[in-house]
Design an enzyme around this catalytic site. Structure first.
Site, PDB file in Angstrom:
ATOM      1  N   LYS A 103       0.902  -1.365  -0.183  1.00 30.22           N
ATOM      2  CA  LYS A 103      -0.111   0.155  -0.138  1.00 30.22           C
ATOM      3  C   LYS A 103       1.058   1.319  -0.545  1.00 30.22           C
ATOM      4  O   LYS A 103       0.376   1.859  -0.438  1.00 30.22           O
ATOM      5  CB  LYS A 103      -1.338   0.293   1.363  1.00 30.22           C
ATOM      6  CG  LYS A 103      -0.332   0.406   2.552  1.00 30.22           C
ATOM      7  CD  LYS A 103      -0.949  -1.143   3.280  1.00 30.22           C
ATOM      8  CE  LYS A 103       0.825  -1.490   3.660  1.00 30.22           C
ATOM      9  NZ  LYS A 103       0.664  -2.617   5.606  1.00 30.22           N
ATOM     10  N   GLU A 127      -4.665  -6.308  -4.631  1.00 28.63           N
ATOM     11  CA  GLU A 127      -5.810  -6.133  -3.432  1.00 28.63           C
ATOM     12  C   GLU A 127      -5.618  -6.625  -2.505  1.00 28.63           C
ATOM     13  O   GLU A 127      -6.120  -6.634  -1.464  1.00 28.63           O
ATOM     14  CB  GLU A 127      -7.011  -7.917  -3.911  1.00 28.63           C
ATOM     15  CG  GLU A 127      -7.598  -7.774  -3.328  1.00 28.63           C
ATOM     16  CD  GLU A 127      -9.096  -6.966  -3.371  1.00 28.63           C
ATOM     17  OE1 GLU A 127      -9.773  -7.654  -4.305  1.00 28.63           O
ATOM     18  OE2 GLU A 127      -9.061  -6.065  -1.862  1.00 28.63           O
ATOM     19  N   LYS A 203      -3.665   3.537   2.462  1.00 34.75           N
ATOM     20  CA  LYS A 203      -5.010   2.465   2.209  1.00 34.75           C
ATOM     21  C   LYS A 203      -6.226   2.914   1.508  1.00 34.75           C
ATOM     22  O   LYS A 203      -7.194   2.981   0.755  1.00 34.75           O
ATOM     23  CB  LYS A 203      -5.328   1.765   3.517  1.00 34.75           C
ATOM     24  CG  LYS A 203      -5.121   0.906   3.957  1.00 34.75           C
ATOM     25  CD  LYS A 203      -4.562  -0.126   5.004  1.00 34.75           C
ATOM     26  CE  LYS A 203      -3.733  -0.708   5.371  1.00 34.75           C
ATOM     27  NZ  LYS A 203      -4.025  -0.967   6.727  1.00 34.75           N
TER      28      LYS A 203
HETATM   29  N1  HSE Z   1       0.170  -2.984   9.669  1.00 42.86           N
HETATM   30  C1  HSE Z   1      -1.217  -3.260   9.542  1.00 42.86           C
HETATM   31  C2  HSE Z   1      -2.147  -3.610  10.221  1.00 42.86           C
HETATM   32  C3  HSE Z   1      -0.468  -4.390   8.408  1.00 42.86           C
HETATM   33  O1  HSE Z   1      -2.113  -3.772  11.941  1.00 42.86           O
HETATM   34  O2  HSE Z   1      -3.197  -3.297   9.729  1.00 42.86           O
HETATM   35  C4  HSE Z   1      -1.888  -4.355   7.646  1.00 42.86           C
HETATM   36  O3  HSE Z   1      -1.894  -3.814   6.245  1.00 42.86           O
END
Ligand code: HSE
Length: 434
Positions: A103, A127, A203
């Site tokens: 991401k 995805e 994200k």
């Molecule tokens: N470090 C991220 C989390 C992992 O804790 O959601 C997934 O992207």
């Protein structure tokens, strides 16, 4: 038909999970695609005689995976940004399709990567980059393709959500839970990315592009983490019927697009308020379908490998059908991307939770409400707690109605200048998600 050969770059939690899944579910994957899918080459620093014994080429030089003419699809799961970018760009230049879970890479360099892929006629699938095993990319790009998306709000960092859940359920302090969350193995390589909001902002950048058909614009995301939240704020919010969640919010308004990641008070009775522990959830408001909610494991070997291998399946199907660009990378056709402005945070309209630490003397609340009213800020609720320190100062919690952030910033500056207000004002944004 000849098997489809997969090259995996990086064999950490995600890469190892994908390798195992492709091997364990080989028959199911073949039934779904009509092709045999084989991991033929892996790039990993340490020797792996166990894999060599299975006939898999193991290279310490990761670039030899993308240069291998036998590899059809490169899975980039090394993480980080510099090497990952080199791997992805070289794979594209070599005419290979790419699956990435990265991401950070896409949020920062996705526009360049997708343009290169489209020019070369290859696909970059991602995805696993958002919410791990929750298929939110497919939802935004395909499942909701008939809708106009108004806004989305997501709990998209499992580590942060675990910390907030423990603070609420067990009254634990932030630092104490952080150590445990990192030991669970969900945290980013740089754990600050989880608690300062970078990971969620990466994200959110990707989801906003897919939702609104705009280029990826990570640098314009407003970002606030959970490091300054106190147990008291969590408890006061509960008392007022709210829960604090760290949300990524993207909203299209008449003026532009809001892109923001910050702790948020939301009503306790919303389904998303009850997403606990390391789980992720994304609430999408779109027309005509209305609100839809997507929930599941946002990290970990199995869930992330599930998303990576689903992308492999999509690519294998597309390779077989020769219809590669029927689904555009960022949901909208490249020539139809909009240049809708991203709003500066000062122009965002939201409600607020404020916590002030005030001297216990007559007229203090009158001063506070005067300042709020001078900035057109309407109070929704107010709560004064008993003195909680040796100096006898009192916490005052105020919930406001909607106001533009610029006015709230000015009001907070004036509140902090009052001699009766003895500590910096805590401000947490509040959304009804209605
Ligand atoms: N470090 C991220 C989390 C992992 O804790 O959601 C997934 O992207």
């Amino acid at each position: 038909m000849k098997p489809v050969n997969i090259g995996i770059v990086g064999l950490g939690t995600v890469g190892g999970g994908a390798l195992n899944l492709i091997r364990d579910n080989a028959e199911e994957l073949s039934r779904r695609t009509g092709r045999t899918i084989t991991v033929s080459h892996v790039g990993v620093r340490r020797p792996r005689p166990d894999l060599t014994a299975l006939g898999i080429v193991v290279s310490a030089d990761i670039m030899s995976v993308v240069q291998d003419p036998a590899v059809d699809i490169v899975v980039e799961v090394i993480g980080g940004i510099t090497d990952a970018r080199a791997v992805v760009m070289a794979a594209i230049a070599n005419g290979k399709h790419v699956v990435t879970a990265n991401k950070w890479l896409l949020a920062e360099h996705g526009n360049e990567i997708f343009a290169a892929a489209e020019a070369k006629g290859v696909h970059v699938a991602f995805e696993a980059a958002v919410a791990g095993g929750v298929p939110i990319i497919k939802v935004l790009r395909e499942g909701l393709a008939a809708n106009r998306i108004d806004w989305l709000a997501g709990i998209i960092n499992g580590t942060g959500n675990f910390i907030l859940t423990e603070m609420r359920d067990k009254g634990r302090d932030f630092e104490d839970v952080l150590v445990e969350a990192q030991a669970l193995g969900y945290a980013e390589a740089d754990p600050a990315f989880d608690v300062e909001g970078n990971d969620a902002a990466h994200k959110l950048t990707i989801m906003a592009s897919l939702a609104f058909g705009v280029p990826l614009q990570f640098s314009k995301v407003f970002m606030e983490g959970i490091t300054k939240l106190t147990r008291d704020d969590v408890a006061y919010a509960e008392e007022l019927g709210f829960r604090i969640k760290h949300l990524g919010i993207a909203r299209q308004s008449a003026k532009g697009i809001e892109l923001r990641v910050h702790p948020t008070l939301i009503p306790q009775d919303r389904l998303i308020a009850n997403v606990n522990g390391v789980k992720n959830a994304i609430l999408v408001q779109s027309d005509p379908v209305g609100p839809t909610l997507y929930y599941g494991a946002g990290a970990g070997a199995g869930p992330t490998a599930s998303a990576v291998v689903a992308d492999v399946v999509d690519l294998v199907r597309a390779l077989t059908a020769e219809k590669l660009h029927s689904v555009p990378h960022l949901a909208f056709m490249p020539h139809a991307m909009a240049n809708t402005p991203i709003l500066p945070m000062e122009e965002v309209v939201t409600a607020y939770y404020l916590r002030l630490q005030a001297l216990d003397r007559p007229g203090v609340l009158a001063d506070v409400t005067r300042i709020l009213s001078q900035h057109g800020i309407n109070i929704e609720a107010i709560l004064q707690k008993p003195a909680d320190d040796a100096a006898g100062t009192v916490p005052v919690i105020i919930l406001t109605k909607l106001v533009v952030e610029r006015e709230m910033n000015a009001a907070i500056t004036e509140l902090q200048a009052l001699t009766e207000i003895v500590a910096p004002v805590t401000r947490i944004r509040m959304e009804t998600l209605a």
